[in-house]
Write an enzyme that holds these catalytic residues in place. Structure first.
Site, mmCIF file in Angstrom:
data_model
loop_
_atom_site.group_PDB
_atom_site.id
_atom_site.type_symbol
_atom_site.label_atom_id
_atom_site.label_comp_id
_atom_site.label_asym_id
_atom_site.label_seq_id
_atom_site.Cartn_x
_atom_site.Cartn_y
_atom_site.Cartn_z
ATOM 1 C CG HIS A 78 -44.887 -13.276 -24.482
ATOM 2 N ND1 HIS A 78 -43.537 -13.233 -24.167
ATOM 3 C CD2 HIS A 78 -45.534 -12.794 -23.378
ATOM 4 C CE1 HIS A 78 -43.381 -12.749 -22.938
ATOM 5 N NE2 HIS A 78 -44.575 -12.477 -22.441
ATOM 6 C CG HIS A 241 -44.614 -7.502 -20.785
ATOM 7 N ND1 HIS A 241 -44.243 -8.041 -21.989
ATOM 8 C CD2 HIS A 241 -44.784 -8.556 -19.941
ATOM 9 C CE1 HIS A 241 -44.174 -9.367 -21.886
ATOM 10 N NE2 HIS A 241 -44.489 -9.695 -20.649
ATOM 11 C CG ASP A 245 -47.795 -10.966 -19.884
ATOM 12 O OD1 ASP A 245 -47.317 -11.453 -20.927
ATOM 13 O OD2 ASP A 245 -47.148 -10.834 -18.829
ATOM 14 C CG HIS A 268 -49.581 -15.047 -16.314
ATOM 15 N ND1 HIS A 268 -49.764 -14.513 -17.569
ATOM 16 C CD2 HIS A 268 -48.270 -14.856 -16.008
ATOM 17 C CE1 HIS A 268 -48.611 -14.017 -18.003
ATOM 18 N NE2 HIS A 268 -47.703 -14.218 -17.072
#
Length: 307
Positions: A78, A241, A245, A268
């Protein structure tokens, strides 16, 4: 010349780690040209530096973790996203525990911190990684396929598609595109919060995760609905979001990208795999600067303004 950027002054915040639940202080400090973004574990002997790079990512379970030797810092995405969105190249991040504070669960608090410190131009050219040919990573087949891709593009845009079989998510937009040249990161992306499901919380906490999570720093859903009384900040907050990310994960490469990023059900781990795949093919990219600011893609030429 399109110049590198750092902060005009230092700025601080205190919060808790989303997964560790630990209290943590974070101080953002100006850094010299070509420093990059460097985390410093000031709670450890000799305050070891952890410089961002694709190879420094050692864990991608529910967050991006950077390591150098035995020193780690969790949940960097973030803050990294805010740096990408505002065009901050050089920064020291002093941190008193192993996890970046979650604050409100989005990048908005980090945007506020960076903006309040002020953005300063530096007398060094800003270096970009320009994608020259497509690079892609894939996992799974059919409906279970996940993929992430970088294509050549004179600018920076991201498109993302999610696929959650949940009533609250299904009723919102599950695909979004954000172009840095036409959109506003602070307005359009930064306020999107992380999200989770109550059915996963017990399992996560049994594994030492989400110990600091709650309705004040995440969107929480039961089997049917969003539990936060104030609802969603964007109609398509969930997929936004994921864009947030991705911007943070990709900025871990150490320089801003000139590329079109597209992904379906990525996270991720796959984002980091994409960076490593890119770096494994040096013919697929080059480092460029812009001596004439007018030749730079729209959206990069000026420091990003406040809200």
């Amino acid at each position: 010349m399109l110049k590198q950027r750092t902060l005009k002054s230092l700025t601080r915040a205190v919060g808790v780690g989303l997964h560790s639940g630990q209290r943590v202080e974070i101080t953002l400090r100006p850094a010299a040209p070509d420093t990059g973004i460097v985390f410093r574990r000031v709670d450890l002997p000799q305050a070891p530096d952890i410089a961002v790079s694709a190879q420094a990512v050692t864990d991608t379970r529910l967050a991006s973790t950077l390591s150098c030797g035995n020193a780690k810092v969790h949940t960097v995405e973030h803050l990294m996203s805010a740096c990408a969105g505002l065009g901050v190249d050089n920064l020291y991040v002093d941190i008193t525990a192993e996890e970046v504070p979650i604050l409100d669960g989005s990048a908005a608090s980090f945007v506020f911190l960076l903006q309040s410190a002020g953005i300063e131009m530096q007398n060094a050219p800003r270096r970009f990684i320009r994608i020259n040919r497509p690079v892609e990573v894939r996992e799974g087949e059919g409906a279970n396929a996940k993929w992430a891709r970088l294509d050549p593009f004179h600018g920076y845009k991201l498109s993302f598609e999610i696929d959650f079989n949940h009533p609250a998510v299904d009723s919102t937009g599950q695909r979004v595109e954000f172009d840095l040249s036409t959109g506003s990161y602070s307005r359009d992306i930064a306020r999107a919060r992380t999200f989770g499901f109550t059915k996963d919380v017990e399992m996560m906490r049994a594994n030492g995760l989400a110990l600091g999570g709650g309705l004040d720093n995440a969107i929480v859903m039961d089997d049917y609905k969003v539990l936060n009384t104030d609802g969603l900040r964007y109609d398509d907050e969930f997929v936004k979001h994921k864009i947030l990310d991705a911007m943070g994960d990709l900025y871990i490469v150490g320089k801003p990208l000139l590329a079109a990023y597209s992904a379906r059900r990525s996270g991720h781990a796959l984002n980091n795999k994409l960076l490593r795949e890119l770096q494994a093919h040096p013919e697929a990219w080059e480092v460029v600067t812009f001596e004439d600011v007018r030749q730079a893609p729209q959206g990069f030429a000026q420091p990003v303004r406040a809200w």
